[in-house]
Design a protein around this motif. Structure first.
Motif, short mmCIF file in Angstrom:
data_model
loop_
_atom_site.label_atom_id
_atom_site.label_comp_id
_atom_site.label_asym_id
_atom_site.label_seq_id
_atom_site.Cartn_x
_atom_site.Cartn_y
_atom_site.Cartn_z
N HIS A 143 -8.84 -1.72 1.17
CA HIS A 143 -8.48 -1.02 2.41
C HIS A 143 -7.32 -0.08 2.14
O HIS A 143 -6.82 0.03 1.02
N SER A 144 -6.88 0.59 3.18
CA SER A 144 -5.92 1.68 2.97
C SER A 144 -4.49 1.19 2.81
O SER A 144 -3.65 1.93 2.29
N THR A 145 -4.16 -0.02 3.26
CA THR A 145 -2.77 -0.49 3.23
C THR A 145 -2.57 -1.51 2.12
O THR A 145 -3.36 -2.43 1.96
N ASN B 49 2.95 1.93 -0.14
CA ASN B 49 2.19 2.52 0.97
C ASN B 49 2.52 4.00 1.16
O ASN B 49 1.68 4.77 1.62
N ARG C 147 0.24 5.43 -1.24
CA ARG C 147 -1.11 5.33 -0.70
C ARG C 147 -1.37 6.46 0.30
O ARG C 147 -2.44 7.08 0.31
N ASP C 148 -0.36 6.75 1.14
CA ASP C 148 -0.50 7.83 2.11
C ASP C 148 -0.67 9.19 1.42
O ASP C 148 -1.26 10.12 1.98
#
Length: 468
Positions: free
Chosen positions: A5-7, A32, A35-36
């Motif tokens: 997942h994204s987080t 994160n 990740r962003d």
């Protein structure tokens, strides 16, 4: 398994080898943020590899049998003593397998003090970068202090002392407490090992108390001067016991991480760790409290007698001493070098039993004894075994036979037979071995007039509960 997942979560960090701790929020924030910016999990994991904790050290193995020298300064006079010496050497052989230990020694008063592998009374252990709470025991800084009371009546001195001192469980009632210096209490509050409600209460309530067992208040007369002297023997009471408990809990965590094979009672705190530095300073605070505890009783007796006192000094025998880059643990053993502490005078005290003199000695700093001398007479068998060997003889009969002409008092009222002279090693033999092994020179004898001991505390408190 790492998520897709994204987080990035804490579970991801743990999966990548990071350990939960105060650094986690920063790691998650950086992960994160990356990740962003579109970085994949593999790149983020690689980015954080520099922050991975070092791998845990390989567990320290126990030392091989006989790898560490044991210096023996004790000899047996009979079969009972030989059995005692054999047990002392056997338990020290296990102690010396502890990975931190560099050398060990036993004094003429040595006797076992617990399961195999527990440092005996009269044992000395030198360790590198390690403080072993189990090797100073719960009675931290058990110690003796002497005050020259001058030309006073010894009975008046013993009477005054009996009215002032406090033996038994717990501390003094609030209206009967002796003051603790505010700056000393501040030192308790400033140390993480000592700043707890129970500890702070004990530090105040236990000031001016002596406990039970072999602790005593002794009045005698110096052969050298003819003046009356008071000697007290006790340790750090509740505060020391609580510090020992906290120290053992910390040492156990290190033992599990550093040397799981080490016996629990020989766990240690690395001296160069934050915990080790805090524990070392806590020991010094407890030492100052214990000295103040002795001083409070001595000064109160001096004032009650309107005495003109002379010299006063003290020494401990359940403590840790730093010398060079080693930590010397004395369990019922007295440092015999002049500079062991800032307040050391070069003279130390060795009580023998209630019917024998207290020895005033000058230590010889003997290398074969790791610089120590004995702390007393020691036992050849346990308290319960001594009671068994009494047979039909009552404690009162034994007291009369062994202390004729002396004024012996038991604070709780009942005679504690396990503290009578016959429960200890022969005093002359211990004195001879101090001389023969070159441990110390006797400079004076404080011949006994009488003493106060706790007495049979268990039966005393049972009676108190029944009356209530």
């Amino acid at each position: 398994m790492t998520n897709d997942h994204s987080t990035v979560t804490g579970a991801d960090l743990i999966c990548w080898g990071h350990r939960p701790g105060p650094q986690f929020p920063d790691l998650l924030s950086r992960a994160n943020a990356a990740r962003d910016q579109g970085l994949g999990l593999l790149r983020i994991r690689q980015m954080l590899e520099a922050d991975l904790p070092p791998p845990p050290p390989e567990p320290l193995a126990l030392r091989a049998a006989d790898a560490i020298p044991l210096h023996v300064s004790i000899r047996a006079e009979d079969a009972n003593e030989q059995e005692n010496v054999d047990k002392v050497i056997a338990t020290m052989a296990e102690v010396l397998k502890t990975p931190t230990v560099e050398a060990g020694a036993v004094m003429p008063d040595a006797c076992p003090a617990g399961p195999l592998g527990t440092i005996p009374v009269g044992g000395v252990v030198a360790a590198r970068n390690a403080i072993h709470p189990g090797m100073h025991s719960a009675d931290i800084c058990c110690s003796v202090m002497i005050t020259d009371l001058g030309h006073v009546d010894p009975k008046a001195a013993l009477d005054a002392a009996q009215a002032i001192t406090h033996f038994g469980n717990g501390g003094r009632d609030e209206g009967n407490r002796l003051a603790v210096a505010p700056d000393l209490m501040d030192e308790f509050r400033a140390n993480s090992f000592l700043n707890g409600k129970r500890m702070l209460h004990a530090a105040q309530a236990h000031m001016g108390t002596q406990g039970d067992g072999n602790h005593f208040l002794f009045i005698g007369r110096s052969r050298a001067t003819g003046r009356v002297a008071m000697v007290t023997h006790h340790g750090s009471r509740g505060p020391g016991s609580l510090l020992y408990k906290g120290g053992m809990e910390v040492a156990e965590r290190f033992r599990k991480a550093l040397s799981p094979e080490t016996l629990n009672q020989n766990a240690w705190i690395p001296a160069d760790s934050a915990e080790g530095r805090g524990y070392w300073e806590a020991l010094q605070v407890i030492r100052r409290w214990t000295k103040a505890n002795h001083n409070a009783l001595h000064q109160a007796v001096v004032e009650q007698l309107h005495a003109d006192p002379g010299e006063r000094f003290w020494n401990e025998h359940n403590f840790v001493f730093r010398r060079g880059d080693l930590y010397y643990h004395g369990k019922g053993a007295t440092p015999a070098w002049r500079e062991y502490a800032e307040d050391a005078t070069g003279l130390t005290l060795i009580p023998l039993n209630m019917a024998e003199p207290v020895l005033v000695v000058r230590g010889r700093d003997a290398g074969h004894a790791l610089g120590f001398s004995p702390h007393g007479a020691g036992r050849n068998y346990s308290r319960s075994e001594h009671r068994r060997r009494m047979g039909a003889v009552t404690p009162a009969q034994m007291l009369a036979a062994e202390t004729a002409g002396l004024d012996i008092r038991f604070h709780a009222g009942a005679i504690d037979a396990s503290e009578l002279p016959s429960s200890y090693k022969r005093a002359r033999a211990v004195t001879d071995q101090i001389r023969d092994y070159g441990l110390a020179d006797v400079v004076d004898f404080i011949d006994p007039y009488g003493c106060i001991m706790a007495g049979e505390i268990a039966s005393h408190w049972r009676g108190m509960r029944a009356r209530r």
